[in-house]
Each structure stands twice: as C-alpha cells, then as structure tokens.
Design a protein around this motif. Sequence first.
Motif, PDB file in Angstrom:
ATOM      1  N   VAL A   3       0.831  -1.202   0.000  1.00  0.00           N
ATOM      2  CA  VAL A   3       0.000   0.000   0.000  1.00  0.00           C
ATOM      3  C   VAL A   3       0.869   1.256   0.000  1.00  0.00           C
ATOM      4  N   MET A  38       2.104   2.020  -3.288  1.00  0.00           N
ATOM      5  CA  MET A  38       1.130   2.463  -4.289  1.00  0.00           C
ATOM      6  C   MET A  38       0.783   3.939  -4.180  1.00  0.00           C
ATOM      7  N   TYR A  39       0.922   4.507  -2.997  1.00  0.00           N
ATOM      8  CA  TYR A  39       0.559   5.919  -2.818  1.00  0.00           C
ATOM      9  C   TYR A  39       1.251   6.852  -3.807  1.00  0.00           C
ATOM     10  N   ILE A  42       2.322   6.313  -6.752  1.00  0.00           N
ATOM     11  CA  ILE A  42       1.731   6.123  -8.078  1.00  0.00           C
ATOM     12  C   ILE A  42       0.379   6.833  -8.131  1.00  0.00           C
ATOM     13  N   LEU A  43      -0.389   6.645  -7.079  1.00  0.00           N
ATOM     14  CA  LEU A  43      -1.696   7.289  -6.972  1.00  0.00           C
ATOM     15  C   LEU A  43      -1.560   8.805  -7.105  1.00  0.00           C
ATOM     16  N   PHE A  44      -0.605   9.375  -6.338  1.00  0.00           N
ATOM     17  CA  PHE A  44      -0.435  10.826  -6.350  1.00  0.00           C
ATOM     18  C   PHE A  44      -0.030  11.325  -7.729  1.00  0.00           C
ATOM     19  N   SER A  45       0.908  10.611  -8.384  1.00  0.00           N
ATOM     20  CA  SER A  45       1.337  11.131  -9.679  1.00  0.00           C
ATOM     21  C   SER A  45       0.205  11.027 -10.691  1.00  0.00           C
ATOM     22  N   ARG A  46      -0.643   9.986 -10.586  1.00  0.00           N
ATOM     23  CA  ARG A  46      -1.787   9.896 -11.497  1.00  0.00           C
ATOM     24  C   ARG A  46      -2.778  11.034 -11.257  1.00  0.00           C
ATOM     25  N   ILE A  47      -2.971  11.374  -9.988  1.00  0.00           N
ATOM     26  CA  ILE A  47      -3.898  12.464  -9.678  1.00  0.00           C
ATOM     27  C   ILE A  47      -3.388  13.777 -10.271  1.00  0.00           C
TER      28      ILE A  47
END
Lengths: 255, 336
Positions: free
Chosen positions: B142, B145-146, B148-153
């Motif tokens: 987890v 993954m954060y 990756i999540l932030f850069s996608r946002i």
Amino acid sequence: MSDTVIISVKGISKTFGGLKALIDVSFDVFQGEIYGIIGPNGSGKTTLVNCITGFIRPDKGHVRFRDEEITQWPVHKIAGVGVTRTFQLMRPYYSLPAFKNLIIPLWSPRAKKYGGWRGGGRHGDRDTVAIDILEEIGFERESRVPYKLAGTLPTGYQKRLELARCIALRPDVIFCDEVFSGLSMSEIAGMIPLIERLKMDGVTLVMIEHRLRELFRVADRIMALNFGEKIAEGYYKDVIEDKRVKEAYLGSEEV
Amino acid sequence: MEMKRKERIDRGLKVRTEGIYAISSFKEIAYLIGPRLLLIGGVMLLPLIFEVAPYWKRVVNYMCVYAILAIAFDFLANYVGLVCLGGALFVGVGGYLTAIFNTYLSLPFYLSIPFATVSGACICTVIILPCLPLRGVYFAIVTLMYPILFSRIIEAFNIFGGTNGISGIDSFPNQYLEQYLIIIVMLVVLFGMRRFVNEDVGLVLRGIKDNDQSVRASGINVTHMKCMAVFIASLMGCFAGAYISHLYMFAGLSLFALDFSIIPIAAVVMGGGGTLVGAVIGCFILVPLSEVLRDFGSFRIVIYSVTLTGFIVFKSEGIMVYLQRKYHQFERWAKI
Ligand SMILES: Nc1ncnc2c1ncn2[C@@H]1O[C@H](COP(=O)(O)OP(=O)(O)O)[C@@H](O)[C@H]1O
Ligand SMILES: [Mg+2]
C-alpha cells in the motif's frame, strides 16, 4: 479478602467457527482474593482471559471492573485501569535485555501516573525501578541474568518476566495464564511466596492452572471449566469432590 | 581427529569501554569515538575532496539524500516492524509542498523547507494511518502504491503544473550551503536516531516490533506509537524531498519515482539492517556505484543485481554488522 466484587463476568459466550469455546460463563471475583480457574486442555480458559482482557471480543456477555463496563474496551485501555494478564505462551521482547523489557510497561501512562517519581520522570530512573522489580520477582540483582537478552532466558525466568511486566503496571488484578506450567517443582516452590506477597499487597489474582496441587495451595476459591462451560465453583474441597469435575478433569477415576 | 571450532571473544578493550572506565585513558576514548570521528570527518571532507571533480558533488548530495531515506526505512522496518516503502511518497509530498510554498507563496527556502517538512510529514502520516492495521507485505504494497496514486492524480487533474511540473524554485544561495545542509542534516538524523532508539520511547517502539500484543497488554496504545514512528520517518523523507526540489529548482512527477523507495532498501540490505549506520554505508556504496555504471546503459542493472545478490548470499548480515563484529571481537580456533 473483602466482599467487594472487583471483576464481574456475566454470560460470556464465544464461538470460533462451529466450535463453542465458551458457553454462558459467569463468575465474580472479590477484591484481594486468589481465584483459581481449572479445566482440561482446550476447555476455554485462555479464551476466557482473552475475552476479559480485550484480546477477543466475546459474542455475548458483559465484563465489569469495579463499576465500569469494560467489555468493548481496547486492550490498552483495560490494562490502563489495572486489569493485566500474563501470556500462556511467553511473549518477552526477545531482542531486549530482561530489565529493558520492563521499560515498556513502566513507560505506559498508567505506570507514569502511579509510579510516582520513581516510575516516571528523568531518564535512567526507569532502569533502576526495572531492576528493583526484577529483584522482587526473583532475578538475582548481582548476577548477569537481568542483563541477558530476554529471548535467551530459561522458561522459569521468562514466566517470572511475564509476571514482572504485569507488576510494573501497578495492577489491581492480574490474570495469570498457567504461570506454573513448564516449571519444575522447585521453581514453583520459588514462585508461590511471590504470589502470596502479591496477595498481601492487595492485588487480586486470577490464576488459570493446569496443575491442581499447586493451585490448591494458594487459591481461595476455584472455578472449573469443561468444554467452555462452568461446571463447578467454590472452595477447592467442594470443587474436587464435585462429580462433574472428577469426570471431566480427572477422567472419572476415583481420587 | 581433533575437532576445532571458531570462537569469538570480545576484545578486552571493548569490555573496558562499557563502563565509566571508558574515560580512563586515551586509548579507550579513541576506541569509542574513533569510528564515529572517522565517519563524521570523512563525510564532512567529501565536498572539499570533490573540488577536483565538481560533477561528483551532486553525487555526494544524492548519497546523503538516499542515506536519510535509508535511515527512515531502517528505523521503521528494523526498529518498529513496519516495512514501509513510502520513500517516494515522502519525497514527492515534501518536494511538491516546498515548490508550492516557494513559488506560489514566495516563501524563502529557509522557510519553505521546514514548512514542507512538517506539513508533509503530517499529510503522509494521515494517509498512512488507515493502513497501519495491515501487516508485513500488505502494508509495504500500500505504501508503495501511494506515490503512483499521487502522480496519477496530478496528471489527471493537471494540477501543480501537471506533467510539466513546477519550475522556477529558488536554488540555494551557494554551493557550500547546498552541500553542508544535507550532510549535516544527514549526520544529525543518523546520530539522533541512534540515540532515540535507545531512549525509553525507542524501546517501546522496538517492543512493538518484537511483539505488539505485549505492548498492548502493557497499557500502551500501539496505534499511537506507530503513528509517531511514521511521523518521524516522514519528517526525514519529506525533508529529503524538499531538499531535492530546491537542488534541481524543479518539482515534477520524477519526485514520485520508485527509486526513492527501492534504493534505500537495497542500501539497508547491503549495509546491514538494524544498525542505522549500515543504511548510510550502503547508500555511500550504492549511489556512486549506480553513477559509475551509468555509462554501461541498461547493462548496469545486471551489475547492480549481481552485486546485491552477492551481498545477500555471502554477507547477508550486511557490511556494518560484519565490521562491528571485527572491531569488537576477535576470533580464534578452539579445541572441542
Ligand atoms: N483464535 C482462535 N481461533 C479458533 N479457535 C480457537 C482460538 N482460540 C482458541 N480456540 C479454540 O478454543 C478452544 C479453547 O481453547 P483455549 O481457550 O486455548 O483452551 P485452554 O486454555 O483451556 O487450554 C480450543 O478448542 C481451541 O482450539
Ligand atoms: Mg490455555
């Protein structure tokens, strides 16, 4: 021993999958007494302790400590009001020296509050208190034992360490889950005065035991469990004379 | 046949330096502070040494940045028992925050870096908080993954400059400040953390690693303690991120690069887990190594992997543990 009920357990039930580990167990423990719980392996003794001390949520039932309902409380909060337990499978902090194991309970909010200037306060004091407690519990102060890694200590000392961890919290109640099992007769003989001293200090003890003879020496009252059910309660003579206890625990032989 | 076994014995000098006798002679004192002075002196001299090769100055900065991340990883993994791969998360959050403070709010770097460090650590702690009940590898995944999540946002909503990033961040006023800032912070973090883990609070955290049930049974709220540990690690990571932003005068999606999560682990494996110094030594080997190997193109991954595998197979204890043993003990063959 007084008439004040300190721990009151009402109708605790717990099922694991299809297995009924505890069925409607109720009992009261009086302030300052030594209360014994006996029962064959797998009869639910440890599960009962887990339910009372918050490690497992019971399916049904209530636990009261003094006037407070503690049934749904988290573990640390229950320990924080002074209801402590030892673990049947010892759980020392393996990578810390024995006396450093006690720094952790001594650092807890409860110990800071009740420990006075010795428990809390400046760095270094806790080490002294830890060594004092260990000495009280039978670690020779002058020897190297208190400074050895807890993981390398023999069973007897690890059991004592479990008890020391509870004592460091200045507990009102200690649930001792089989502190005598795995110990030799002489080691047990060494532990019994310790238990008696705790009682003299006003600590209420609930002793879960497999070894009856030693328990009968110290316990005021006894409860017997079998397959998760309470089958008898009372003074030890009455309990061992009880027909159901004999059948369950002693394999229905004459004793 | 005569059997022999290897025996390890503490050096007399080590035993003598354990008590207050340590201050009885210069030899004892030197034995104690020698290795520490060597490390501090060596690191402080690096910028001066690399006057001759200015390109490598950047590498020194990077070594220190990764060392801070590796200390954070080592602390969480080997002292608290949380395998946190959040290096990239910390760097990204810290880096973007300092960029925002510096460019949008025009705070000078000496304010934007501390603000980004503290506010970034708060943000990281809050978003890691829900995962704290997860154990071992699940927690690790987890936290991985954060970023990756932030850069996608950032990409999807085109905020903070989107894929172009935020440029025009202030640089440091001079090169020595730039270098010594990160070096000194790294040393402070290293020695501070070594001290912290032996304080009473540190012992409680180490207790959580050994077994959290006992800590709970001792009346301590384990979640609070884990939060505190994550916050401390996030402080280090966010500082590293904020520093990088000012170093490059740019904050972009590259701040969320996986390198920031992976290289610290490799460094800790190499240097020896649970020593904190090992993490620094690991970085001081790995980062320059990957720099040297840059010329080899994609072949560098092979050399890199072979080195790491070699360490895991032949010296799985790590360099630092090995060195410590050699320093404190001698070996001899004893008859049995
Ligand atoms: N966490 C658990 N999950 C499933 N079954 C359990 C669990 N804990 C205990 N049990 C079962 O409950 C029963 C009572 O166990 P326990 O309380 O440990 O007995 P005792 O301490 O009296 O020996 C046993 O049959 C055991 O297998
Ligand atoms: Mg049991």
